[in-house]
Design a protein around this motif. Structure first.
Motif, PDB file in Angstrom:
ATOM      1  N   ILE A   1      -3.777  12.326  39.106  1.00 42.25           N
ATOM      2  CA  ILE A   1      -3.678  11.463  37.875  1.00 42.25           C
ATOM      3  C   ILE A   1      -2.882  11.861  36.808  1.00 42.25           C
ATOM      4  O   ILE A   1      -1.881  11.334  36.483  1.00 42.25           O
ATOM      5  CB  ILE A   1      -5.265  11.352  37.122  1.00 42.25           C
TER       6      ILE A   1
ATOM      7  N   ALA B   1     -13.205   5.931  42.698  1.00 42.05           N
ATOM      8  CA  ALA B   1     -12.128   6.240  41.801  1.00 42.05           C
ATOM      9  C   ALA B   1     -11.994   8.004  41.820  1.00 42.05           C
ATOM     10  O   ALA B   1     -11.109   8.518  41.344  1.00 42.05           O
ATOM     11  CB  ALA B   1     -12.550   5.980  40.404  1.00 42.05           C
ATOM     12  N   ASN B   2     -13.153   8.425  42.119  1.00 37.35           N
ATOM     13  CA  ASN B   2     -13.180  10.034  42.315  1.00 37.35           C
ATOM     14  C   ASN B   2     -12.164  10.563  43.202  1.00 37.35           C
ATOM     15  O   ASN B   2     -11.687  11.647  42.982  1.00 37.35           O
ATOM     16  CB  ASN B   2     -14.519  10.610  42.799  1.00 37.35           C
ATOM     17  N   PHE B   3     -11.787   9.732  44.258  1.00 36.82           N
ATOM     18  CA  PHE B   3     -10.663  10.289  45.469  1.00 36.82           C
ATOM     19  C   PHE B   3      -9.272  10.523  44.713  1.00 36.82           C
ATOM     20  O   PHE B   3      -8.282  11.087  44.866  1.00 36.82           O
ATOM     21  CB  PHE B   3     -10.662   9.641  46.571  1.00 36.82           C
ATOM     22  N   LEU B   4      -9.250   9.811  43.544  1.00 37.74           N
ATOM     23  CA  LEU B   4      -7.983  10.215  42.615  1.00 37.74           C
ATOM     24  C   LEU B   4      -8.041  11.464  41.722  1.00 37.74           C
ATOM     25  O   LEU B   4      -8.775  11.581  40.916  1.00 37.74           O
ATOM     26  CB  LEU B   4      -7.977   9.126  41.482  1.00 37.74           C
ATOM     27  N   SER B   5      -7.471  12.596  42.371  1.00 41.99           N
ATOM     28  CA  SER B   5      -7.976  14.102  41.777  1.00 41.99           C
ATOM     29  C   SER B   5      -7.146  13.935  40.495  1.00 41.99           C
ATOM     30  O   SER B   5      -6.349  13.135  40.034  1.00 41.99           O
ATOM     31  CB  SER B   5      -7.560  14.816  42.573  1.00 41.99           C
TER      32      SER B   5
END
Lengths: 585, 585
Positions: free
Chosen positions: A136, A128-132
């Motif tokens: 978001i 989920a961290n690859f969604l900066s």
């Protein structure tokens, strides 16, 4: 017990549950239930599902989250962005209002639940961290605009469709002639009232002496007031006979036991949307949960949260719901109303179950325009163009990611928007790190410090080139370093020694290692020695496993001072310094 | 003049051209021409094109590269890997041997040339860096295997097809019954001879006193000898009448003026292969060029190289060729033979033009099996499984990238292989940097140094938590840091101050900034102050443009020593140290 408590957090707080907590949880549950009834109906409408789906999606999922989740205050259920994404995904498969549409929504919830559960069990929450943050923020803002626009048709009382802004606007303009004036009056009045509640009532209540939390709760009751007044107006004046679209009959029932459609073709079509919905939902939920937990010095376990949300979604799939997650508005109300444990959620579920059986006849005359108004007012708080200014001030790369995600989401819809946003932020990150800061340094006279020759008056020796590398070296930037060094050396035949200073190099991958080996060879062919200095422990451990150190023409120095002492003693003694002038570069 | 010389490097070396350089260039050109004749025919066969296409692809492209390229010794023309990729791309559009096939190859060359030219003009050469060494090494090894396997049909004298290893092997086995024994004898003999030339002749010549360069040149003449002997054998013994497949008639002509097919459908199908071929070709070419340039302390300008290769490919598209790039074998021979300037390339082009007009009838009886043998022996030097062992020893992530690329290329073919390899190495890099090294540190007694509490006996204070972050902070790893800090703080209620040490943090992106802001707020809610120390200049400049510093509950310290002095003076004075034991963690 300890071990089971890891997978069943309920065992943790359940043992200490007492009368005080029960009382607080019950009060919070009553407040949240009242707020959730119109919200659940509205989000179901946004998702293109029958109104009861919104209520069903809040019952079993809340209970499952209470058992498996780690947040004490998170309220799970339908939320705006996930409802929009559900509509976009399921709308490609079936027509809204058909049995196939509702069945696909169940499958989407199940897939999403299984994906979240798998992430949690395999501890893969980091993806989920690859969604900066820029992606978001851009995505949420664009989704808010899409959601508000999608509800205008209910305010106007026309039919319209579309998965993205150009389609929606074109469809609205085309159908503008069909506008129902009474619907428009109700819609505009409800929207205006709800805006006033949010902007005007809350400050007024604060001035009247209510606490911030109580004022928030009172404000959240605004939609209930709007629902009651407009429902009564339609009923008393018989407006449904004059073209005002109403909710109509809702089955009086507990959540039904439903079986999601598992045909391979449907699964194939829904797997990507399910992954996107899961990740977006998880990111929204975890950030709400962490914010609330920190206020009471509690901890959220992200992997366990994935399990809790996964179970909640699986539950939604089997009880007539659709994808759910932890919602911001409902969780904040729950928290402000004093919820102490997940039991508050269970009581909310009970309240909604009672509503599903007993109160559904009361919403028969509720106009859809009122629900649309509650959605519009709720989601406009998601729209935040300030992030654009904020990102612009901070960095151009982050700004590009925000602006790109907003535009792509508005123009191509939610799925393309968020996928493109993720790719865009990865590419921007790679681009940024592919051109690391590399400074040529010299000795600050009278010290053992080395500084950028462009910024400081430093001593250098014409036969020694020292470059400090301010980034870990990996495939995307290694050649850049090689180019920088070779450019300098081929342009200056006095250079006999090159030192690369590695104090900020945290890693050297195989590509960078091979580039360093090639650089070493090329410098050797030019009669120049290559040295390293200030190499960190973990990097040095790695380099020892390679042949670089065997073939290195020069040495590895513990400190740059050691390097200069060994290679150009004159500089250390302050003799014949080649002082560089910042203006010369 | 200076400015034009940037775009036309010929103006740079052309002015200093003298008789000595002319003589050296002429000698090199004769040697390279002799070597290139069989090689060009062989690679054209590998690409599925008529033999003359290989020669045409070496004439105008060489001249254009001589004008626009920056390498003094690079020899441009068809190479093995690009020929294979051409066959894979064009084979999806037309049947080999048809006019459509040759026309598509021209379009592929033109597209590839335009793409390279655009990269060069917009200075986007860095995108080639995203091809990591493990991906390139894996791809080249797998391509070597695919190429060698693809040539077995010519050695056996059977028909076979396939774009990947399983297809090729299945097709070969299916057609094994059709093997022509005379062809097999020629093929095996030629292969064996060429192996001996490479492995046995070169050391023998070295022992006989030839220089390494001269021995290399003599060895490269091996294919010419094999071509002459087998051609004579077929002619004298009339073997073509006994089923031995031969080159047959090749038009006696200068390169024709050809117009690539520009139909939109064809362009759409070829654009992705053209991009992949361009990047692979550029990476191969630039690494050869840089290796040779360094030997003479010359510099390669990567952006200008893109322009040179772009013009060469555009030239190939208009003169009956197919995609070209700088080849390793031909460039090394050119360099060893003494080529001083790109004029050597122009003379080689002249030699090949003469060959195209005068010598083509001589190859009529040349058996295809001999060409296949030259390809097999040439490409087996590309196959290097040692990279697997090497990568394994260095890092598991790099090993995964190599092994993944080899397997994917063998199983799914060149395009899927190289694309998947690029994605794989980016994901591995992101995964790696998403879990940075974060160490809790304490003061080494009697010094001002701070070290990992797990590795050293250090002084700490129970109310102060100091964490050193060994990686730049960005969206993929910021939450990891937040989790680490919050986990520590929620588990230890004595903590009152948290210091994040940033000496190795080279960048903080917007996501990480917002995570730091959130961490600051969450710690504040727990009654804990957040401080920073040893923040680098560029990072500090960036942070000053944000609100983080305004809201920070603590301070920013220049050094960690300053932080400890200010926050826990007792530790500095050596009073009441909480000495941690390495074994306790």
């Amino acid at each position: 017990m300890k071990r089971m408590a890891r997978f069943l957090p309920i065992l943790d707080w359940g043992r200490q549950y007492d009368r005080g907590a029960l009382q607080n949880d019950l009060i919070a549950a009553v407040i949240v239930t009242i707020m959730l009834i119109p919200q659940s109906l509205a989000y179901a409408m946004l998702a293109g599902l029958p109104p009861e789906a919104g209520i069903y999606a809040s019952i079993l999922p809340i209970i499952l989250y209470a058992i498996f989740g780690t947040s004490r205050a998170l309220a799970v259920g339908p939320v705006a962005v996930v409802s929009l994404m559900t509509a976009a995904a399921v709308g490609q498969i079936a027509q809204s209002g058909t049995a196939g549409y509702a069945a696909a929504a169940l499958t989407l919830a199940l897939l999403s639940g299984l994906f979240l559960l798998a992430l949690g069990l395999f501890r893969l929450g980091f993806i989920a961290n690859f969604l900066s943050h820029p992606v978001i923020a851009g995505f949420i803002t664009a989704s808010g605009i899409l959601i508000a626009t999608s509800q205008l048709k209910h305010i106007l009382g026309v039919k319209a469709s579309g998965d993205n802004l150009p389609e929606m606007i074109a469809s609205l303009i085309e159908n503008l002639g069909q506008t129902n004036l009474i619907t428009l009056v109700i819609g505009v009045a409800a929207t205006g009232f709800l805006f006033w509640v949010r902007k005007g009532l809350k400050p007024a209540l604060r001035r009247a002496g209510l606490s911030d939390g109580m004022a928030t709760i009172a404000t959240r009751a605004g939609p209930v007031a709007a629902v009651v007044v407009t429902t009564l107006a339609v009923w008393v004046l018989g407006l449904d006979g004059r073209g005002v679209s109403i909710v109509g009959s809702v089955p009086q029932s507990l959540p039904p036991l439903t079986m999601p459609d598992l045909s391979p073709e449907l699964l194939r079509q829904l797997v990507v949307p399910a992954i996107l919905i899961s990740i977006i939902g998880f990111v929204e939920s975890i950030s709400v949960a962490q914010t609330l937990a920190a206020k009471r010095r509690q901890r959220i376990n992200p992997d366990q949260e994935l399990i809790g949300l996964g179970m909640a979604n699986i539950g939604a799939g089997f009880t007539g719901g659709y994808p759910v997650t932890g919602g911001f508005a409902r969780s904040v109300v729950n928290f402000d109303a004093g919820a102490e444990t997940p039991a508050a959620g269970a009581f909310t579920a009970l309240g909604l179950a009672i509503a599903a059986i007993a109160l559904t006849p009361l919403v028969y005359y509720l106009p859809n325009a009122t629900l649309a108004a509650t959605i519009i007012v709720a989601v406009l708080s998601l729209v935040d163009f300030g992030i654009l200014r904020h990102a612009w001030a901070y960095s151009r790369a982050d700004f590009s990611a925000v602006a790109g995600t907003i535009l792509l989401t508005l123009i191509f819809g939610v799925e393309t928007g968020v996928s493109a946003g993720v790719i865009l932020s990865i590419l921007l990150h790679l681009y940024h790190t592919s051109r690391p800061h590399i400074a040529e340094v010299g000795l600050v006279p009278g010290t053992q410090h080395f500084r950028n020759i462009r910024r400081h008056d430093v001593h250098t020796d014409p036969a020694l080139l020292t470059m400090r590398v301010d980034e870990s070296l990996y495939f995307a930037n290694a050649r850049y370093l090689e180019d920088k060094v070779l450019d300098r050396v081929t342009g200056d035949t006095e250079i006999r020694n090159v030192v690369l200073m590695f104090p900020a190099v945290n890693a050297v991958d195989l590509s960078a290692l091979e580039t360093l080996e090639a650089l070493n060879e090329r410098l050797r062919d030019m009669g120049v020695q290559l040295h390293l200095s200030e190499v960190k422990g973990p990097v040095m451990d790695r380099l020892r496993r390679s042949h670089l150190l065997d073939h290195l023409t020069g040495q590895v120095f513990l400190s740059q001072w050691d390097a200069v002492e060994a290679l150009t003693p004159s500089v250390c003694k302050g003799g014949a310094p080649g002082v560089r002038d910042a203006a010369a570069h």
